[in-house]
Each structure stands twice: as structure tokens, then as C-alpha cells.
Motif scaffolding. Structure first.
Motif, mmCIF file in Angstrom:
data_model
loop_
_atom_site.group_PDB
_atom_site.id
_atom_site.type_symbol
_atom_site.label_atom_id
_atom_site.label_comp_id
_atom_site.label_asym_id
_atom_site.label_seq_id
_atom_site.Cartn_x
_atom_site.Cartn_y
_atom_site.Cartn_z
ATOM 1 N N LEU A 106 13.654 -3.221 -1.461
ATOM 2 C CA LEU A 106 13.350 -1.968 -1.311
ATOM 3 C C LEU A 106 12.347 -0.678 -1.983
ATOM 4 N N PRO A 107 13.583 -0.347 -2.767
ATOM 5 C CA PRO A 107 12.488 0.916 -3.378
ATOM 6 C C PRO A 107 11.555 0.626 -3.825
ATOM 7 N N LEU A 108 11.137 -0.774 -4.683
ATOM 8 C CA LEU A 108 10.111 -0.638 -5.792
ATOM 9 C C LEU A 108 9.036 -0.724 -4.206
ATOM 10 N N ALA A 109 9.071 -1.314 -2.675
ATOM 11 C CA ALA A 109 8.454 -1.263 -2.410
ATOM 12 C C ALA A 109 7.850 -0.158 -1.866
ATOM 13 N N ALA A 110 9.099 0.708 -1.003
ATOM 14 C CA ALA A 110 8.291 1.812 -0.951
ATOM 15 C C ALA A 110 7.759 3.008 -1.823
ATOM 16 N N SER A 111 8.414 2.925 -3.399
ATOM 17 C CA SER A 111 7.571 4.059 -4.308
ATOM 18 C C SER A 111 6.526 2.699 -4.790
ATOM 19 N N ARG A 112 6.036 1.769 -5.217
ATOM 20 C CA ARG A 112 5.030 1.252 -5.653
ATOM 21 C C ARG A 112 3.611 0.582 -5.327
ATOM 22 N N PRO A 113 2.741 1.214 -5.050
ATOM 23 C CA PRO A 113 1.706 0.672 -4.194
ATOM 24 C C PRO A 113 0.910 -0.802 -4.262
ATOM 25 N N ALA A 114 0.504 -1.198 -3.335
ATOM 26 C CA ALA A 114 -0.008 -3.084 -3.477
ATOM 27 C C ALA A 114 -0.546 -2.765 -3.853
ATOM 28 N N VAL A 115 -1.263 -3.485 -4.806
ATOM 29 C CA VAL A 115 -1.653 -3.360 -5.685
ATOM 30 C C VAL A 115 -2.251 -4.836 -6.033
ATOM 31 N N THR A 116 -1.461 -6.352 -5.989
ATOM 32 C CA THR A 116 -2.066 -7.445 -6.410
ATOM 33 C C THR A 116 -2.952 -7.950 -5.852
ATOM 34 N N LEU A 144 -2.690 0.748 9.970
ATOM 35 C CA LEU A 144 -1.358 -0.336 9.053
ATOM 36 C C LEU A 144 -0.624 0.467 8.000
ATOM 37 N N ASN A 145 -1.119 1.687 7.488
ATOM 38 C CA ASN A 145 0.228 1.904 6.518
ATOM 39 C C ASN A 145 1.102 2.694 7.571
ATOM 40 N N THR A 146 1.168 3.538 8.971
ATOM 41 C CA THR A 146 1.925 4.343 9.367
ATOM 42 C C THR A 146 2.805 3.115 9.870
ATOM 43 N N LEU A 147 2.817 1.804 10.516
ATOM 44 C CA LEU A 147 3.517 0.815 10.752
ATOM 45 C C LEU A 147 4.479 0.345 9.930
ATOM 46 N N SER A 148 3.190 0.436 8.473
ATOM 47 C CA SER A 148 4.143 -0.425 7.234
ATOM 48 C C SER A 148 5.599 0.532 6.675
ATOM 49 N N LEU A 149 5.343 2.002 6.828
ATOM 50 C CA LEU A 149 5.572 2.763 5.995
ATOM 51 C C LEU A 149 7.153 3.208 7.087
ATOM 52 N N PHE A 150 7.079 2.754 8.130
ATOM 53 C CA PHE A 150 8.677 2.990 9.461
ATOM 54 C C PHE A 150 9.200 2.047 8.888
ATOM 55 N N THR A 155 14.118 -0.372 7.367
ATOM 56 C CA THR A 155 15.119 -1.106 7.692
ATOM 57 C C THR A 155 15.812 -0.491 6.025
ATOM 58 N N ALA A 156 15.003 0.643 5.404
ATOM 59 C CA ALA A 156 16.110 1.597 4.406
ATOM 60 C C ALA A 156 17.518 1.809 4.848
ATOM 61 N N ALA A 157 17.487 1.910 6.179
ATOM 62 C CA ALA A 157 17.909 2.945 6.225
ATOM 63 C C ALA A 157 19.818 1.114 6.892
ATOM 64 N N GLU A 158 18.741 0.624 7.596
ATOM 65 C CA GLU A 158 19.291 -0.669 7.699
ATOM 66 C C GLU A 158 20.408 -1.532 6.636
ATOM 67 N N ALA A 159 19.874 -1.171 5.319
ATOM 68 C CA ALA A 159 20.328 -1.688 4.563
ATOM 69 C C ALA A 159 21.509 -0.710 3.796
ATOM 70 N N VAL A 208 8.554 0.132 16.993
ATOM 71 C CA VAL A 208 7.485 -0.979 16.889
ATOM 72 C C VAL A 208 6.604 -0.619 17.747
ATOM 73 N N ASP A 209 7.323 -1.002 19.787
ATOM 74 C CA ASP A 209 6.018 -0.608 20.307
ATOM 75 C C ASP A 209 5.724 0.272 21.083
ATOM 76 N N ALA A 210 6.560 1.468 21.106
ATOM 77 C CA ALA A 210 5.266 3.129 20.850
ATOM 78 C C ALA A 210 4.809 2.646 19.706
ATOM 79 N N LEU A 211 4.512 2.349 18.523
ATOM 80 C CA LEU A 211 3.559 2.794 17.710
ATOM 81 C C LEU A 211 2.194 2.090 18.327
#
Length: 224
Positions: A106-116, A144-150, A155-159, A208-211
Motif C-alpha cells: 500500500l505505501p508503494l502503490a500510494a507513492s509510486r506512479p505506475a511506470v512499468t 481512472l485516477n480518481t477511482l484509483s486514488l479513492f 484500503t489504507a484506512a481499512e488496513a 464506488v457506485d456514487a463515483l
């Protein structure tokens, strides 16, 4: 036939290296991940790993790729989808499930852009599906970015929730919620008593439905 490399003799591949790194992070956290430690996990010298991941940054980017690859639409799913709402809902649910399976990422996914290349290919497929459905490119990227960030934030809050909420009671209610004064907070205590609005998965689906419905409304306005 050319001479096989040490990694090939060990039966390694980039996927196997990344999966071993992911398993290590799942067990011990991203702070435990070093090339030397990963090499020991795979019973090879650390230098052998550089044949598959050229740097520590590439390794970390690969971990993000492995998690997002479990969620982003496959070529067949993206090409065959005519329902962009279903595609986005499926992506959001799949990403949440993947991140909950691998919370150490989670910390990596939140801080590193999807670059591969593999991750960018999957993002391209998602954008292709959205633009084919009528989204302007900018709106497709925003959606797509808004949904991913949400998903990442939820998920970080859940964890983190069990650690910050205190020990739950026998019904699973967090200690702070169980201790509320009903006279002062009648609605919150009713929520705790009945379970209304406290389920993480239910809240996630609601948001998710609202978004997604909101994206549809914006798309309608742009098309008007």
C-alpha cells in the motif's frame, strides 16, 4: 546454444523474482526488502537479481505492477466490454481485494506512479475503453485516477483500522464506539448497536457506485 546465465540455471524469471519479493513484503513489510535478503529467499546471489530487475527502484515498481496487474482489465476484458460502468466497478473491487491481500505494498502503490510497461499497457486499455464509450480523454484520465486514488485511500484506512480503533468487544465493535454516551450521541450509538453504516465493504460499494454514477452524470453534461 549460448551459455545459460546463473539466474536461468536457478530457474528464475522476472515474475518469480517479483512474486518472491511480494511474499517477503507480505510477511515482513517493505522495510525488510533488500536485494541481498531477496537473493537469500531465492537461494541466489543478490547480483543475480539484477538480470531481472536492474535496480531497487525497478523492484519496487515491479511490486506495484504485480498488485495492479491483478486488478486492471485484461486485454480480453477491456476489448470485450461495452459497459464502462461495470468495467470501472470491477476494477475498483479487484484493486481493493488485491491491496488487502498485499497491504505491505500500500505505501508503494500510494507513492509510486505506475511506470512499468505492463502497468501502463493496462492503463492504456482502461482509457481506450472509456474513450470508446464517449469520455473525452481528459475526463477518462480523471475518472481512472480518481477511482484509483479513492481505492488506495479507502484500503489504507481499512488496513490501519484495527491498530487505531482499539480492541473490539465481543460483537466486533471498536472500543471507542462501544463507549459512546447514548444521550449525547444517539445516532452513533444506534449505528454501533445495529451495524448500520459500519461495514467496510458496504461503504466501499456505496462510494464506488456514487463515483461511477457521478462520472456518468458528468459524461452526460459533456455530451449535451
Amino acid at each position: 546454444m549460448g551459455k545459460r546465465t546463473r539466474g536461468e540455471r536457478a530457474g528464475l524469471s522476472r515474475t518469480l523474482v517479483l512474486d518472491a519479493a511480494l511474499a517477503l513484503v507480505d510477511r515482513e513489510g517493505v522495510g525488510a526488502l533488500t536485494m541481498r535478503r531477496l537473493g537469500a529467499e531465492l537461494d541466489v546471489e543478490a547480483m543475480t537479481l539484477y538480470h531481472y530487475v536492474p535496480s531497487k527502484d525497478a523492484l519496487l515498481d515491479g511490486l506495484v505492477e504485480r498488485v495492479f496487474a491483478q486488478a486492471l482489465p485484461s486485454p480480453d476484458a477491456a476489448a470485450g466490454s461495452t459497459d464502462w460502468r461495470a468495467l470501472l466497478r470491477t476494477y475498483a473491487l479487484s484493486l481493493r481485494e488485491a491491496l488487502l491481500r498485499h497491504p505491505g505494498v500500500l505505501p508503494l502503490a500510494a507513492s509510486r506512479p505506475a511506470v512499468t510497461p505492463a502497468t501502463l499497457d493496462a492503463v492504456e486499455r482502461g482509457l481506450t475503453a472509456l474513450t470508446a464509450a464517449g469520455f473525452p480523454l481528459g475526463a477518462a484520465v480523471h475518472a481512472l485516477n480518481t477511482l484509483s486514488l479513492f481505492v488506495l485511500g479507502h484500503t489504507a484506512a481499512e488496513a490501519a483500522q484495527p491498530a487505531r480503533a482499539g480492541s473490539p468487544d465481543s460483537a466486533g465493535t471498536p472500543a471507542w464506539l462501544a463507549a459512546l454516551d447514548p444521550a449525547r450521541h444517539p445516532l452513533l450509538t444506534e449505528s454501533a448497536r445495529t451495524g448500520a453504516g459500519v461495514d467496510d465493504a458496504e461503504r466501499f460499494d456505496f462510494a464506488v457506485d456514487a463515483l461511477v454514477d457521478g462520472f456518468g452524470a458528468v459524461l452526460g453534461e459533456l455530451s449535451a
